[in-house]
Design a protein around this motif. Sequence first.
Motif, short mmCIF file in Angstrom:
data_model
loop_
_atom_site.label_atom_id
_atom_site.label_comp_id
_atom_site.label_asym_id
_atom_site.label_seq_id
_atom_site.Cartn_x
_atom_site.Cartn_y
_atom_site.Cartn_z
N ILE A 144 0.85 -1.20 0.00
CA ILE A 144 0.00 0.00 0.00
C ILE A 144 0.88 1.24 0.00
O ILE A 144 1.08 1.88 1.01
CB ILE A 144 -0.93 0.02 1.22
CG1 ILE A 144 -1.67 -1.29 1.34
CG2 ILE A 144 -1.89 1.18 1.14
CD1 ILE A 144 -2.43 -1.42 2.62
N SER A 145 1.42 1.59 -1.13
CA SER A 145 2.20 2.81 -1.22
C SER A 145 1.41 3.91 -1.91
O SER A 145 1.72 5.07 -1.78
CB SER A 145 3.51 2.55 -1.97
OG SER A 145 3.22 2.10 -3.27
N HIS A 146 0.40 3.52 -2.68
CA HIS A 146 -0.41 4.52 -3.37
C HIS A 146 -1.76 3.91 -3.77
O HIS A 146 -1.93 2.70 -3.76
CB HIS A 146 0.32 5.05 -4.60
CG HIS A 146 0.58 4.01 -5.63
ND1 HIS A 146 1.68 3.20 -5.59
CD2 HIS A 146 -0.11 3.65 -6.73
CE1 HIS A 146 1.66 2.37 -6.63
NE2 HIS A 146 0.58 2.62 -7.32
N PHE A 147 -2.69 4.79 -4.10
CA PHE A 147 -4.00 4.40 -4.62
C PHE A 147 -4.11 4.95 -6.04
O PHE A 147 -4.05 6.16 -6.23
CB PHE A 147 -5.14 5.01 -3.80
CG PHE A 147 -5.37 4.35 -2.48
CD1 PHE A 147 -6.30 3.34 -2.36
CD2 PHE A 147 -4.66 4.74 -1.37
CE1 PHE A 147 -6.53 2.74 -1.14
CE2 PHE A 147 -4.88 4.15 -0.15
CZ PHE A 147 -5.82 3.15 -0.03
N PRO A 148 -4.27 4.11 -7.04
CA PRO A 148 -4.51 4.65 -8.38
C PRO A 148 -6.00 5.01 -8.53
O PRO A 148 -6.87 4.20 -8.24
CB PRO A 148 -4.13 3.49 -9.30
CG PRO A 148 -4.29 2.27 -8.48
CD PRO A 148 -4.06 2.68 -7.05
N LEU A 149 -6.26 6.23 -8.94
CA LEU A 149 -7.62 6.68 -9.22
C LEU A 149 -7.76 6.78 -10.73
O LEU A 149 -6.89 7.32 -11.41
CB LEU A 149 -7.88 8.05 -8.60
CG LEU A 149 -7.91 8.09 -7.08
CD1 LEU A 149 -7.88 9.52 -6.59
CD2 LEU A 149 -9.15 7.38 -6.58
N VAL A 150 -8.87 6.28 -11.26
CA VAL A 150 -9.06 6.23 -12.71
C VAL A 150 -10.38 6.88 -13.09
O VAL A 150 -11.39 6.65 -12.44
CB VAL A 150 -9.05 4.76 -13.21
CG1 VAL A 150 -9.27 4.69 -14.70
CG2 VAL A 150 -7.76 4.07 -12.82
N ILE A 151 -10.33 7.67 -14.15
CA ILE A 151 -11.54 8.21 -14.77
C ILE A 151 -11.59 7.63 -16.17
O ILE A 151 -10.62 7.73 -16.93
CB ILE A 151 -11.51 9.75 -14.86
CG1 ILE A 151 -11.43 10.36 -13.46
CG2 ILE A 151 -12.74 10.27 -15.61
CD1 ILE A 151 -11.21 11.85 -13.47
N VAL A 152 -12.71 7.01 -16.52
CA VAL A 152 -12.89 6.42 -17.84
C VAL A 152 -14.05 7.14 -18.52
O VAL A 152 -15.13 7.24 -17.95
CB VAL A 152 -13.18 4.90 -17.76
CG1 VAL A 152 -13.41 4.33 -19.14
CG2 VAL A 152 -12.05 4.18 -17.05
N VAL A 153 -13.80 7.64 -19.72
CA VAL A 153 -14.84 8.31 -20.50
C VAL A 153 -15.12 7.43 -21.71
O VAL A 153 -14.24 7.24 -22.56
CB VAL A 153 -14.38 9.71 -20.95
CG1 VAL A 153 -15.46 10.39 -21.78
CG2 VAL A 153 -13.99 10.56 -19.75
N LEU A 154 -16.33 6.87 -21.77
CA LEU A 154 -16.72 6.00 -22.88
C LEU A 154 -17.65 6.74 -23.82
O LEU A 154 -18.56 7.44 -23.38
CB LEU A 154 -17.42 4.75 -22.35
CG LEU A 154 -16.59 3.85 -21.44
CD1 LEU A 154 -17.46 2.74 -20.88
CD2 LEU A 154 -15.41 3.28 -22.20
N ARG A 155 -17.41 6.58 -25.11
CA ARG A 155 -18.29 7.15 -26.13
C ARG A 155 -18.91 6.00 -26.89
O ARG A 155 -18.21 5.19 -27.47
CB ARG A 155 -17.49 8.05 -27.07
CG ARG A 155 -16.90 9.25 -26.34
CD ARG A 155 -16.03 10.07 -27.25
NE ARG A 155 -14.86 9.26 -27.60
CZ ARG A 155 -14.05 9.51 -28.61
NH1 ARG A 155 -14.26 10.55 -29.38
NH2 ARG A 155 -13.01 8.74 -28.85
N THR A 156 -20.23 5.92 -26.87
CA THR A 156 -20.93 4.80 -27.50
C THR A 156 -20.54 4.67 -28.95
O THR A 156 -20.67 5.61 -29.73
CB THR A 156 -22.46 5.01 -27.40
OG1 THR A 156 -22.81 5.18 -26.03
CG2 THR A 156 -23.21 3.81 -27.96
N GLY A 157 -19.98 3.52 -29.29
CA GLY A 157 -19.58 3.23 -30.67
C GLY A 157 -18.33 3.95 -31.12
O GLY A 157 -17.94 3.84 -32.29
N ALA A 158 -17.66 4.70 -30.23
CA ALA A 158 -16.49 5.47 -30.66
C ALA A 158 -15.31 5.30 -29.72
O ALA A 158 -14.43 6.14 -29.68
CB ALA A 158 -16.86 6.94 -30.80
N GLY A 159 -15.29 4.22 -28.93
CA GLY A 159 -14.16 4.00 -28.03
C GLY A 159 -14.24 4.87 -26.80
O GLY A 159 -15.30 5.24 -26.34
#
Length: 80
Positions: A10-25
Amino acid sequence: MVGCDRLQPISHFPLVIVVLRTGAGGRFFLKKMHYPDNYLKRFMNINWKQRILQEVYLSCELALTLRETLEKEFGAARQV
């Protein structure tokens, strides 16, 4: 989507934001949250349920901050 997952050790916490576009990755953004050693020592002494709650807290805090920032920039959020 916003998420967090603690890695071992436990040296760090990765925080992730994912932006999905329908049919466009999509795109993702990653931020590693590092904590001072004195915080990590205290954090190592708690049980796994409290660790999971910490991950949830970080994800919710990021999601709320992101929403507030986007509302300032682009107006009120559309209710789905």
